[in-house]
Design an enzyme around this catalytic site. Structure first.
Site, PDB file in Angstrom:
ATOM      1  N   LYS A 194       0.863  -1.185   0.000  1.00 52.79           N
ATOM      2  CA  LYS A 194       0.000   0.000   0.000  1.00 52.79           C
ATOM      3  C   LYS A 194       0.895   1.229   0.000  1.00 52.79           C
ATOM      4  CE  LYS A 194      -3.633   2.450   2.428  1.00 52.79           C
ATOM      5  NZ  LYS A 194      -4.665   2.409   3.466  1.00 52.79           N
ATOM      6  N   ARG A 204     -10.756  10.020   1.558  1.00 54.91           N
ATOM      7  CA  ARG A 204     -10.636  10.742   2.829  1.00 54.91           C
ATOM      8  C   ARG A 204     -11.731  11.804   2.947  1.00 54.91           C
ATOM      9  NH1 ARG A 204      -3.976  11.158   2.934  1.00 54.91           N
ATOM     10  NH2 ARG A 204      -3.614   8.904   2.896  1.00 54.91           N
ATOM     11  N   LYS A 247      -2.199  -1.561  -3.800  1.00 57.18           N
ATOM     12  CA  LYS A 247      -3.042  -0.377  -3.768  1.00 57.18           C
ATOM     13  C   LYS A 247      -2.195   0.879  -3.832  1.00 57.18           C
ATOM     14  CE  LYS A 247      -6.118   1.942  -0.579  1.00 57.18           C
ATOM     15  NZ  LYS A 247      -6.765   1.901   0.690  1.00 57.18           N
TER      16      LYS A 247
HETATM   17  C1  PBG Z   1      -7.242   3.701   5.349  1.00 59.11           C
HETATM   18  C2  PBG Z   1      -7.679   3.402   3.959  1.00 59.11           C
HETATM   19  C3  PBG Z   1      -7.523   4.280   2.873  1.00 59.11           C
HETATM   20  C4  PBG Z   1      -8.137   3.674   1.783  1.00 59.11           C
HETATM   21  C5  PBG Z   1      -8.624   2.434   2.207  1.00 59.11           C
HETATM   22  N1  PBG Z   1      -8.320   2.275   3.561  1.00 59.11           N
HETATM   23  C6  PBG Z   1      -6.950   5.647   2.811  1.00 59.11           C
HETATM   24  C7  PBG Z   1      -5.695   5.985   3.452  1.00 59.11           C
HETATM   25  O1  PBG Z   1      -4.803   5.151   3.667  1.00 59.11           O
HETATM   26  O2  PBG Z   1      -5.566   7.146   3.804  1.00 59.11           O
HETATM   27  C8  PBG Z   1      -8.229   4.303   0.419  1.00 59.11           C
HETATM   28  C9  PBG Z   1      -9.239   3.791  -0.514  1.00 59.11           C
HETATM   29  C10 PBG Z   1      -9.517   4.665  -1.669  1.00 59.11           C
HETATM   30  O3  PBG Z   1      -8.866   5.717  -1.889  1.00 59.11           O
HETATM   31  O4  PBG Z   1     -10.431   4.323  -2.423  1.00 59.11           O
HETATM   32  N2  PBG Z   1      -6.697   2.755   6.115  1.00 59.11           N
END
Ligand code: PBG
Length: 323
Positions: A194, A204, A247
């Site tokens: 990630k 967010r 991701k």
């Molecule tokens: C947070 C989380 C995020 C996403 C999924 N889980 C955002 C982040 O790490 O700030 C992002 C998913 C998306 O942008 O569609 N743990």
């Protein structure tokens, strides 16, 4: 010329005969946002067509997805600011919005596959995925909270737990917590690689979960790194993950392919909020053909090696019969 590759492209029938990859409803996971209240359905402004649902409407939305053959859902809660604290205690309170939602979905649709997100950020007053102390994100202390969250999700009926926090050792820690409580059948889909990405912005907005200070670079990966993704993937596999996720999706197709070539586990790709927003914005301006761009994107994940695709496009591609 002995070889004329165009012969295998000369008609629709032959093109379909030699097509190497396909996307079907079975590959798709639909992320859904939840809010407190009744009869709520509010659109996320940076994600046209994507809504935050109260639990009653969430059930109706899931019902309509399942009629289309879309059976896997990843749930994310929008938590009232007043319920957030440094230790994300709301994340494992029995009557929290999230746990009530999981129970309601599994009660009404036992055959649905419910994937739950394990990370502190939606519940954290700091907006980070771990406990913050003097501006630093504590790793091992955070594991304890993640374990409590995962256990609460399993007790509520989650089929797959998806840790998205990027703390070291969390897959093994969560696996042990689940096993020790008899949840040996609950799966783990780990966000293995990630990245600290700009493409999470609209998500967010949806959850009001942006970090209150700093960024997530001490735990999420540097977008410039590929080999580091292999370290993360290998550790998650050794710690007992059932799926390895990459991701965001589109800017990291090389990483999906790399991990796929090094593991026998199924790989998942998260086609994140910012990727969805880019396509929607271009389509609204008349700059892209929606059907063709969305199906091309989804196909690219399958071609790169992803078995499962988490995507906000999941429902629309089935509704419009684009696959
Ligand atoms: C947070 C989380 C995020 C996403 C999924 N889980 C955002 C982040 O790490 O700030 C992002 C998913 C998306 O942008 O569609 N743990």
């Amino acid at each position: 010329m002995l070889q004329r590759p165009r012969r295998n492209r000369k008609s629709e029938v032959i093109r379909q005969m030699v097509q190497e990859t396909h996307v079907s409803a079975a590959n798709l996971i639909f992320p859904l946002f939840i809010v407190e209240g009744e009869n709520q359905k509010t659109e996320v402004s940076s994600m046209p067509g994507i809504f935050r649902y109260s639990i009653d409407n969430l059930l109706r939305e899931i019902e309509s997805c399942m009629k289309l053959g879309l059976n896997s859902f990843d749930l994310f809660p929008n938590i009232d600011e007043a319920l957030k604290d440094r230790h994300a205690t709301e994340s494992h309170r029995d009557e929290s919005l999230y746990l009530r939602a999981i129970r309601a979905v599994k009660k009404e649709f036992p055959e649905a596959c419910v994937i739950t997100d394990v990370a502190m950020d939606p519940y954290s007053s700091d907006g980070h995925d771990g406990i913050v102390e003097n501006g630093e994100i504590l790793n091992d202390e955070t594991l304890e909270i993640l374990g409590k969250m995962a256990l609460a999700h399993a007790r509520s009926g989650a089929d797959i737990i998806a840790p998205s926090d990027m703390m070291d050792g969390r897959v093994g820690y969560i696996r042990k917590v689940l096993d020790d409580s008899g949840f040996t059948g609950v799966s783990i889909m780990s966000y293995s690689a990630k990245y600290a990405s700009a493409f999470y912005g609209p998500f967010r907005d949806a959850l009001n979960s942006a970090p209150k200070f700093g960024d997530k670079k001490t735990y999420q990966m540097n977008p410039a790194n590929q080999r580091e993704a292999l370290i993360e993937a290998r550790l998650d596999e050794l710690e007992g993950a059932d799926f390895l996720m990459v991701k965001p999706g589109l800017p990291y197709l090389d990483v999906i392919k790399l991990i796929k070539d090094q593991t026998e586990l199924p790989v998942a790709a998260y086609n994140v909020s910012g990727e969805y927003a880019m396509i929607k914005a271009a389509v609204r301006n008349g700059w892209l053909n929606e059907q063709r761009s969305v199906t091309e994107v989804l196909t690219s994940f399958r071609r790169a090696g992803a078995s499962a695709i988490l995507t906000y496009h999941a429902k629309e591609v089935l509704e419009n019969k684009w696959l």
